[in-house]
Design an enzyme around this catalytic site. Structure first.
Site, PDB file in Angstrom:
ATOM      1  N   GLN A 131       0.841  -1.194   0.000  1.00 37.91           N
ATOM      2  CA  GLN A 131       0.000   0.000   0.000  1.00 37.91           C
ATOM      3  C   GLN A 131       0.873   1.241   0.000  1.00 37.91           C
ATOM      4  O   GLN A 131       1.828   1.344   0.763  1.00 37.91           O
ATOM      5  CB  GLN A 131      -0.911  -0.006   1.231  1.00 37.91           C
ATOM      6  N   TYR A 133       1.215   5.416   0.214  1.00 36.96           N
ATOM      7  CA  TYR A 133       0.707   6.773   0.436  1.00 36.96           C
ATOM      8  C   TYR A 133       1.525   7.719  -0.418  1.00 36.96           C
ATOM      9  O   TYR A 133       2.684   7.436  -0.729  1.00 36.96           O
ATOM     10  CB  TYR A 133       0.836   7.168   1.913  1.00 36.96           C
ATOM     11  N   ASP A 161      -7.558   8.459  -0.521  1.00 39.10           N
ATOM     12  CA  ASP A 161      -8.476   9.252   0.307  1.00 39.10           C
ATOM     13  C   ASP A 161      -7.823   9.833   1.556  1.00 39.10           C
ATOM     14  O   ASP A 161      -8.505  10.176   2.514  1.00 39.10           O
ATOM     15  CB  ASP A 161      -9.721   8.405   0.684  1.00 39.10           C
ATOM     16  N   LYS A 236      -7.361   2.745  -3.938  1.00 37.72           N
ATOM     17  CA  LYS A 236      -8.200   2.469  -2.762  1.00 37.72           C
ATOM     18  C   LYS A 236      -8.750   3.758  -2.177  1.00 37.72           C
ATOM     19  O   LYS A 236      -7.988   4.703  -1.918  1.00 37.72           O
ATOM     20  CB  LYS A 236      -7.377   1.746  -1.690  1.00 37.72           C
ATOM     21  N   HIS A 260     -12.331   4.315   3.916  1.00 40.54           N
ATOM     22  CA  HIS A 260     -11.216   4.162   4.860  1.00 40.54           C
ATOM     23  C   HIS A 260     -11.734   3.730   6.233  1.00 40.54           C
ATOM     24  O   HIS A 260     -11.262   4.195   7.278  1.00 40.54           O
ATOM     25  CB  HIS A 260     -10.438   5.479   4.969  1.00 40.54           C
ATOM     26  N   ASP A 291     -14.323  -2.277   0.880  1.00 37.38           N
ATOM     27  CA  ASP A 291     -14.124  -2.575   2.288  1.00 37.38           C
ATOM     28  C   ASP A 291     -14.963  -1.623   3.126  1.00 37.38           C
ATOM     29  O   ASP A 291     -15.569  -0.690   2.611  1.00 37.38           O
ATOM     30  CB  ASP A 291     -12.647  -2.547   2.701  1.00 37.38           C
ATOM     31  N   GLY A 292     -15.012  -1.934   4.435  1.00 39.98           N
ATOM     32  CA  GLY A 292     -15.799  -1.102   5.342  1.00 39.98           C
ATOM     33  C   GLY A 292     -16.971  -1.860   5.909  1.00 39.98           C
ATOM     34  O   GLY A 292     -18.054  -1.825   5.350  1.00 39.98           O
ATOM     35  N   GLY A 293     -16.723  -2.532   7.035  1.00 41.69           N
ATOM     36  CA  GLY A 293     -17.827  -3.187   7.709  1.00 41.69           C
ATOM     37  C   GLY A 293     -17.952  -4.678   7.460  1.00 41.69           C
ATOM     38  O   GLY A 293     -18.866  -5.306   7.981  1.00 41.69           O
ATOM     39  N   ARG A 295     -17.713  -8.175   8.268  1.00 39.76           N
ATOM     40  CA  ARG A 295     -17.495  -8.835   9.556  1.00 39.76           C
ATOM     41  C   ARG A 295     -17.939 -10.295   9.549  1.00 39.76           C
ATOM     42  O   ARG A 295     -17.962 -10.931  10.595  1.00 39.76           O
ATOM     43  CB  ARG A 295     -18.256  -8.086  10.665  1.00 39.76           C
ATOM     44  N   GLY A 314      -9.906  -5.078   7.248  1.00 44.53           N
ATOM     45  CA  GLY A 314      -8.819  -4.385   7.914  1.00 44.53           C
ATOM     46  C   GLY A 314      -8.745  -4.673   9.400  1.00 44.53           C
ATOM     47  O   GLY A 314      -7.817  -5.324   9.878  1.00 44.53           O
ATOM     48  N   ARG A 315      -9.760  -4.223  10.130  1.00 44.94           N
ATOM     49  CA  ARG A 315      -9.677  -4.385  11.580  1.00 44.94           C
ATOM     50  C   ARG A 315      -9.678  -5.850  12.021  1.00 44.94           C
ATOM     51  O   ARG A 315      -8.937  -6.205  12.933  1.00 44.94           O
ATOM     52  CB  ARG A 315     -10.828  -3.626  12.251  1.00 44.94           C
TER      53      ARG A 315
END
Lengths: 364, 364, 364, 364
Positions: A131, A133, A161, A236, A260, A291-293, A295, A314-315
């Site tokens: 990844q 930046y 982002d 991303k 993000h 991505d995002g949520g 689970r 991610g998490r």
């Protein structure tokens, strides 16, 4: 005593186990979002509003989760998303996460803000993405891209982002700073940085990224990265269909529909809500990840039914890392794989590709 | 002391009474759903969002709930759904439930996983249906179908949404296994099976069904069942209109719009939400039953107004069985009959058929 | 001990700090709405339902919040709304608020019910607007308009939604009356008024305004004000597009889409919900401001994306005033400016004007 | 000590005061609904979802709530709905309520199940309407209609949504029966009836009405009533536009859009939701009243904006009666009048008729 890994039966269990072992400020760094965390909460709520219409009487005895990601095989339509500083969660950091991802047969994305050098992670084998930046120091991002390529990474994930870090108030209130033993392995000389300087009321990480990252990231940077490397490029952090179409036109291999994880613009559209329009707009011109949520395996099924080709998480891997090192990450990925296979079969799909054909409904 | 049956004034009362007497793991087995139980909750929420526009100034003095089910008379548009192992709730198990259903004038569906043999249940008379799972052992399901026919069953209910058992986490966390005295009367020699082998973290029932059930269930199995018996066939577990139309085309007598009470694919569309499109798609080509969340006579009224010809109820009879054996099941069925008659009349309908004409609205 | 201002990291923090220091009845006067406070709550809920689609890969390194308001520069698209009796919150009252607004580079609106004379506030410099109520006493409002003009005010904000004060039950229950040292500086001779006469069950402020304000406020009053002064006129309290169009046709410089912070008609449409239709109806014929529920920079971004050219904030500056006098107001305005700049940049906008182009979605 | 009436500032206050003084079973009888009370709750929730767009700059100095009801003047567009057995709440019962309504200038509807004879109530003057149930005993309803006419009543309100009493579980669980001193003044010889016979688990009132009321109520009964009296006829309990149109075609003066306050069919459409379609369907062919959830002047405004010509209120006057006898009822009606005038003026309407022109929106 924390629960044994085999007693963690879904990702909620793993999350609780991680919350129990991590220091509060590290937990907050991992769990938190920007502002009032409206987008963080909306990412989950948006998944919970989606329902799927399963099909029946199809032979699912051979149901398998295998797919391709960026044209190469993966054991399921999922990659580990870039997350900064895994060593906050476990001393082995990204090395452990990378090994677990390799075992699980999915790509692992090493972050620019990794606490272990990409070479060390990649040496263990498996599919590694890097990844990127966009850094203020001229040419520095292109250097990193080449370094990742040399280390054997398969793809570059350019995060688009983060002109600067969002207002993550948990970190601000905690005066969060990196502990001395955790460092940004790819930035500076490995010495202590602004990320280590605790402030009474402020996030040292935000200060560090403000110093290091460039807010002048534009479409021309995408071209610059492309000319620095032969690796496929993933953008991303896209939510607008117009931006996705433009990215595809530039020849990127994939976009990641993402806000993000609710950590940048609070009030940004949930990824699940943005996904269908992006998927429709780009069609087959590039892969659409999201991505995002995510689970559970059901969430993967829903994402595919809404037009994604795969998801990032991610998490959850970081929760696994905190709860049990490499084995904990593996537990997370195995649960997702089992749950996704279960969901596929119960929806009447013999393969991940079949999930793309499922009908969805949004309920209030 | 548990409340007397006449103090149970609605199904919520019966549910509480059952929760008070059942061992916790048995309660969880009955009450639980798959995954995060999103679909389980959505089944109820979907009913609660539906409102009906009653009509007035019609003579309802002769209001009656009678109807036909699969072409034969029933005292109300309701059948007892197949539920495994009634002896978990009461020593008399399916025998008691069957007698209560007979008294109430509605069909009772004996499950493949019944803890009492179908012959014993059917001997008591009444309308008995038999639920069929597709078993791995070749020809075994057809044998069961013929056995049910010989026993006097009126219909075969082929469950099509269980290639394997969904991830029911309550059972997994409880390490739930059948107590020794409760056995699958139609499977094996009546000896102890995988369903009795408690695991530290896992559902013995899931292990047992994985062993016994075939995930290769397809449309051709429907044909196979049809050729093995002259009984009318009901396909249970359909949510997609296309699947319902295909079923009707194969000559099945009815489909049951169902997500298996939220116990299979978590995230599957609530049955109430799926119902109108299925009913419209099949038209008069077969009967459309539904289950999932029916907890009152008003819910029956709503289901009919949304296009169902009848409903099935699964958990409530088991609650009644736990709370008071045969009399408890009878109480449940009587409450539903009284409530449904009340709802019919207050909606201005003199008969169950009239409910099909009522207008519905969904509120937020 | 109250928290230091630098420990207040968002407006919720400031609100809590103010709640801790203000007497309960003053807090209620500031915080309360009319009736059941349905509109008060809906103003916030409406903002929370709006989500924005950010754009990416645009250079936001020079991102700035500057804009024009009524044709003159302001440091961000925000003005301090008129709020009565700032000296209830702090002895320096409107003088402190005005100085903070000047420092922050935004207009401050002195209210007809200011507890400090407009001349005193305006003498400190900065952009000052004057809010006008239509008073019963003939010619009195025009006199006030001229007085404001003479004092150097830049604009007249005619409030059009207060024929009388709404039923603010908190004040009624508290028997709220002004303490002796706080007076309506522009009304009467500065002596004690009906606003000071406490009643067992009633609001002295409502009694006072009933005495002083005219319920006969009509469109012709707008003309009357216009002929009394050369100042630009802003009509505050419009929710219907027809009224906004008529206002624009009369040559007003701006309308404020507002329900008076939920303090007038309980059940009035949230400002956020009314905004898009008003903005579309007036087009470029006048500026469209809004207030009601703005509590963060993200809210400003949302308001602009929905068609506003700027927002007003009423309660938050008063919270800041209570928490820390002039510095507290400054803290509130600085937080909003920082948050808005952050939101702009993260949404891919280099300027406030760019926010007008963002797409929004409403989620349940 | 209960609060003084002047300390009750809205109807919620009055409700609390009533709850504090009434015996629990009487409170439950007044407050309760049928079944799970879904429609009871939905009546309120539906009002809360409606928002109004106020207009501005119209002279409201002469704002008045006066209107006509069934062609005759009333001080506001409201009548007191029929409610059984006011003497449960206060020894003076319907006499007190009737006097208060007369003082407030609104009609009071005496119920068939009044605990005071209609002659006694009507003797006190004011506008009295009489509510008629269709009784099993042949000709009995027509007799009651003539008796009401003779007593000086102005209108007959034929309730059409009670073929029998809904399942009011609070009363069932309480074994609710009338205390000896409270009797159905118009039924039987004033002697004790089934309504007084307490059952262990059952509502004596439901038993009584089942004995007394006819479920064979049809459109021909409307004709029968019409031929028995010259009074204008109001049909109460209509939700379907078709039924309203048919009623208007029969020459009734008004329909009341109502689900009987959630006390009959649980799951019936909220009155607020049914209102617009009914109002549009009948146009000017008859008046459209509504009830169910009206708890403030704002609710009256909303009902008018949605197409009603007036509202009925049932429970609130009974709360007032419990809290303070005649003065308590008066307090309720005065609060509603004050609140409605306030809402009218703040919405820019100088009269009740103006409210019909307001635009409404439904928010989630």
């Amino acid at each position: 005593m924390p629960p044994a890994l085999e007693e963690l039966h879904d990702l909620d269990d793993v999350e609780r186990a991680a919350a129990a072992v991590l220091p509060r400020d590290v937990w907050d760094f991992v769990a938190g979002g920007a502002g009032r965390e409206a987008t963080l909460a909306a990412n989950r709520a948006a998944f919970d509003r989606v329902f799927v219409t399963p099909r029946v009487l199809r032979d699912v005895s051979g149901c398998a989760t295998d797919t391709t990601l960026l044209g190469r095989p993966a054991r399921m339509p999922l990659a580990v998303a870039p997350v900064a500083y895994h060593r906050l969660a476990h001393p082995e950091g990204e090395s452990a996460t990378g090994r677990a991802a390799r075992e699980a047969g999915v790509p692992f994305t090493v972050a620019t803000l990794s606490s272990v050098p990409v070479e060390e992670v990649a040496a263990a084998g498996g599919r590694v993405w890097f990844q990127l930046y966009w850094l203020r120091e001229c040419g520095r991002s292109a250097d990193l891209a080449r370094r990742a390529e040399d280390a054997g990474c398969e793809a570059l994930v350019l995060t688009v982002d983060v002109p600067w870090m969002g207002r993550r108030l948990r970190d601000v209130r905690n005066g969060f700073a990196l502990p001395g033993q955790v460092r940004a392995a790819h930035l500076g000389s490995g010495a202590r940085s602004a990320a280590h300087r605790s402030q009474a009321a402020g996030s040292a990480l935000a200060a560090h990224t403000a110093e290091a990252f460039s807010p002048a990231l534009t479409w021309s940077c995408v071209e610059e990265v492309r000319s620095a490397t032969r690796l496929p490029i993933v953008l991303k952090g896209i939510l607008a269909p117009e931006d996705a179409v433009r990215a595809a036109g530039l020849g990127v291999s994939a976009v990641v529909v993402s806000n993000h994880g609710g950590r940048q613009l609070d009030g940004a559209l949930p990824a699940v809500e943005a996904l269908p329009a992006v998927a429709e707009a780009v069609g087959e011109s590039c892969e659409v990840l999201m991505d995002g949520g995510v689970r559970s395996g059901t969430d993967i099924l829903k994402a595919l039914a809404l037009g994604a080709s795969a998801v990032l998480v991610g998490r959850p891997p970081v929760w696994g890392l905190a709860a049990g090192g490499q084995a904990g990450v593996r537990r997370v990925l195995d649960l997702l794989a089992e749950e996704f296979r279960d969901a596929l079969g119960l929806a009447g799909c013999a393969s991940a590709a079949g999930a793309r054909e499922l009908r969805t409904a949004r309920l209030p």
